[in-house]
Enzyme design. Structure first.
Site, PDB file in Angstrom:
ATOM      1  CB  ALA A   1      -8.549  -5.518   6.995  1.00 50.42           C
ATOM      2  CB  THR A   2      -5.466  -1.788   4.257  1.00 51.69           C
ATOM      3  OG1 THR A   2      -5.453  -2.891   3.351  1.00 51.69           O
ATOM      4  CG2 THR A   2      -4.204  -0.971   4.037  1.00 51.69           C
TER       5      THR A   2
ATOM      6  CD  GLN B   1      -9.604 -13.338   3.038  1.00 51.48           C
ATOM      7  OE1 GLN B   1     -10.592 -14.051   2.857  1.00 51.48           O
ATOM      8  NE2 GLN B   1      -9.230 -12.430   2.155  1.00 51.48           N
TER       9      GLN B   1
ATOM     10  CB  SER C   1     -12.017  -6.411   5.900  1.00 56.13           C
ATOM     11  OG  SER C   1     -12.524  -6.003   4.654  1.00 56.13           O
ATOM     12  N   GLY C   2     -15.028  -5.018   6.274  1.00 58.04           N
ATOM     13  CA  GLY C   2     -16.456  -5.134   5.956  1.00 58.04           C
ATOM     14  C   GLY C   2     -16.749  -5.922   4.688  1.00 58.04           C
ATOM     15  CG  HIS C   3     -14.350  -5.488   0.956  1.00 55.28           C
ATOM     16  ND1 HIS C   3     -13.849  -6.220  -0.085  1.00 55.28           N
ATOM     17  CD2 HIS C   3     -13.282  -4.995   1.617  1.00 55.28           C
ATOM     18  CE1 HIS C   3     -12.524  -6.170  -0.044  1.00 55.28           C
ATOM     19  NE2 HIS C   3     -12.167  -5.436   0.981  1.00 55.28           N
TER      20      HIS C   3
ATOM     21  CB  THR D   1     -17.416  12.633  10.387  1.00 53.53           C
ATOM     22  OG1 THR D   1     -17.153  13.957  10.833  1.00 53.53           O
ATOM     23  CG2 THR D   1     -18.891  12.324  10.524  1.00 53.53           C
TER      24      THR D   1
ATOM     25  CB  CYS E   1       1.406 -14.349 -16.381  1.00 55.21           C
ATOM     26  SG  CYS E   1       2.928 -15.043 -17.005  1.00 55.21           S
TER      27      CYS E   1
END
Lengths: 130, 437
Positions: B107-108, B215, B235-237, B275, B361
């Site tokens: 997605a990036t 998402q 996005s795949g993951h 490819t 943090c």
């Protein structure tokens, strides 16, 4: 981020958690940090004849902040108030093996000692009969 | 139904336990096993590959290893067929035509290609981009780069619940506006933006509409036609597929054109050379097919777990606040602030739970969550937030375990918190003059 064994030990078994009456003349209270910064430490010292008899803390913060405050409650005990002021943040950071991003936790702990001692001293000036 | 060997067993067991009300012993055993491992509750960060996805991919690493762009032999044809099947599977889940799907690395890349690609192609005609302050960093950073190239970018604010105000969006559109980029579902707080209404506005003013749906795919129904979406990143993951693959939907009618970021052999209709990674494409396709088929049941399953978690928490703890919106959001994403307990400190205590924190943090930057700040969440509350991510393989036992762990640790840390003590004493923390450091 991996924490050192000592940080984990103090986080899981913090020493001297608690509070004293902040209005008592023999108690010095230091409240440092800010909720917006993610760290607030309250250190209280109980002083008798110029010697720190006991200390208690409460801390809002990460594991390193909790560990830093827990450590100083042990270190200040038995010291005179002036000796307590000689504890430097770098000793706390080294003892707990704090990573660079957590050095500010040890700085805050040093500030807490200073604030607690100052509070105690100002109470004595305002109560000369004691 | 829900794949993945070990977890499959857990799921079946959890379903059985749910039905067998008397089996307390089994439940205790289950919980004892949880103590020894880390329960994954960070499904927005990434998801495990579904076993069915992995199975579909495997032949394309070894015996069916051909280059899908080889036109002259069986190996190439085999790979091409697999890639085209995957393309159709991806297209199907968003109601698109297969020819409108460009495979990317994720997605990036999809977001970069959508914004920079469209920006560069049309820059002589229009130079204004509208996006939103709570977008993912890859959208915001792409916009910053385009600003340096001379584009004007409007960053829309969000309302308290994280959703944009459509009137503010409409007011921001000018005759120079080229593209509006608004994410479908936010990664930190899970809120769903009003895609159909945004799409309608964009169509009305002749502006392209891009949405980062990393998402959202497989979690809410998406239809690029009904929603008037012109570009959509996948996005795949995030959907139980492999890492390193994603897709960008690029509308054909009316046609959206873009300048490629990666030049070369002209694959993917010249929009993304290189490819194609056949096994990854197959994995993404299979992940989409499974998600499309099971979305409804899965959503109901996860909603049930989310409600159980939230009810359990608020029954045990007071001063717990929702960041975002419980109604207009995906059920698998629950972002909570546990007031007076610092997030990183809390995460250290719940080390058997893999969750994410909005505390400054946690990240190296120390600046805290810009998404929570955009909602108007006060910095001190942002420091106390946790994101609980529930997904396909989360079990009932894991939810109960998480509730117990978080309750115990929040109670312990509050007893240790000077802020909690002050609040108990009736002190208003706002009246204290804090020394910011």
């Amino acid at each position: 981020m991996a924490y050192s064994k000592k940080v984990i030990d103090h986080y899981e078994n913090p020493r001297n958690v608690g509070s004293y009456d902040k209005n008592a003349v023999d108690i010095g209270t230091g409240l440092v940090g800010a909720p917006a910064c993610g760290d607030v430490m309250k250190l209280q010292i109980k002083v008798k004849d110029g010697i720190i008899e006991d200390a208690k803390f409460k801390t809002f913060g990460c594991g390193s902040a909790i560990a830093s405050s827990s450590v100083i409650t042990e270190w200040v005990k038995g010291k005179t108030i002036d000796e307590a002021l000689t504890i430097k943040n770098i000793e706390i950071a080294e003892h707990l093996a704090l990573p660079p991003v957590k050095i500010h936790c040890s700085v805050l702990a040093e500030d807490a000692i200073r604030a607690a001692v100052n509070d105690y001293k100002s109470k004595q000036t305002n109560n000369p009969q004691h | 139904m829900y794949g993945a060997g070990f977890t499959e067993d857990k799921r079946i067991k959890s379903l059985m336990l749910r039905d067998r009300k008397g089996s307390k012993m089994d439940r205790l055993l289950e919980t004892a096993q949880l103590e020894e491992r880390v329960v994954y509750l960070d499904y927005q960060s990434t998801t495990p590959c579904d076993a069915r996805v992995v199975e579909a991919m495997l032949p394309y690493f070894t015996e069916k290893f051909g280059n899908p762009h080889s036109r002259n032999h069986e190996f190439g044809w085999q790979a091409e067929e697999a890639v085209e099947k995957a393309r159709a599977q991806v297209a199907s889940i968003i109601g698109a035509h297969p020819k409108e799907i460009i495979f990317t690395s994720g997605a990036t890349e999809g977001n970069n290609l959508a914004l920079k690609g469209v920006g560069h192609f049309y820059k002589d005609q229009k130079n204004h981009i509208i996006t939103c302050v709570t977008e993912h960093k890859c959208v915001l950073d792409s916009c910053r780069h385009l600003e340096q190239e001379g584009f004007d970018v409007t960053y829309l604010p969000v309302q308290k619940n994280g959703i944009i105000d459509l009137e503010v969006l409409e007011a921001a559109i000018t005759d120079k506006t080229l593209i509006v980029s608004i994410m479908a579902v936010n990664n930190e707080i899970g809120v769903i933006q009003p895609l159909t209404q945004i799409g309608n506005l964009c169509r009305k003013y002749g502006v392209f509409f891009h949405t980062d749906a990393a998402q959202a795919v497989g979690k809410i129904p998406l239809d690029v036609e009904a929603m008037n979406i012109d570009l959509l990143s996948i996005s795949g993951h995030k959907i139980y597929g492999p890492k390193g693959i994603g897709a960008l939907y690029v509308r054909r009618k009316p046609r959206v054109r873009l300048s490629a970021l990666i030049n070369g052999g002209g694959q993917e209709r010249g929009m993304r050379s290189g490819t194609l990674p056949t096994p990854l494409c197959v994995g993404l396709g299979e992940a989409c097919a499974i998600a499309e088929k099971e979305m409804e049941a899965e959503s109901a399953y996860i909603t049930n777990l989310r409600n159980r978690f939230y009810q359990g928490i608020i029954k045990n703890l007071e001063h717990v606040y929702i960041n975002g919106d419980l109604i207009q959001s995906v059920p698998g994403n629950l972002n909570l602030s546990f007031a007076y307990v610092e997030g990183e400190g809390l995460m250290m205590g719940i080390k058997n739970l893999a969750v994410s924190s909005g505390s400054a943090c946690t990240s190296a930057s120390l600046e805290g969550s810009y998404v929570l700040r955009a909602l108007g969440v006060e910095v001190e509350m942002a420091h106390t937030s946790l994101r609980i991510g529930i997904g396909r393989f989360t079990t009932l036992e894991e939810i109960d375990f998480a509730v117990a762990q978080i309750t115990r640790e929040v109670q312990r840390l509050r007893e240790m918190s000077p802020l909690w003590e002050m609040v108990q004493e009736g002190i208003d923390l706002k009246t204290i003059k804090w020394a910011e450091h």
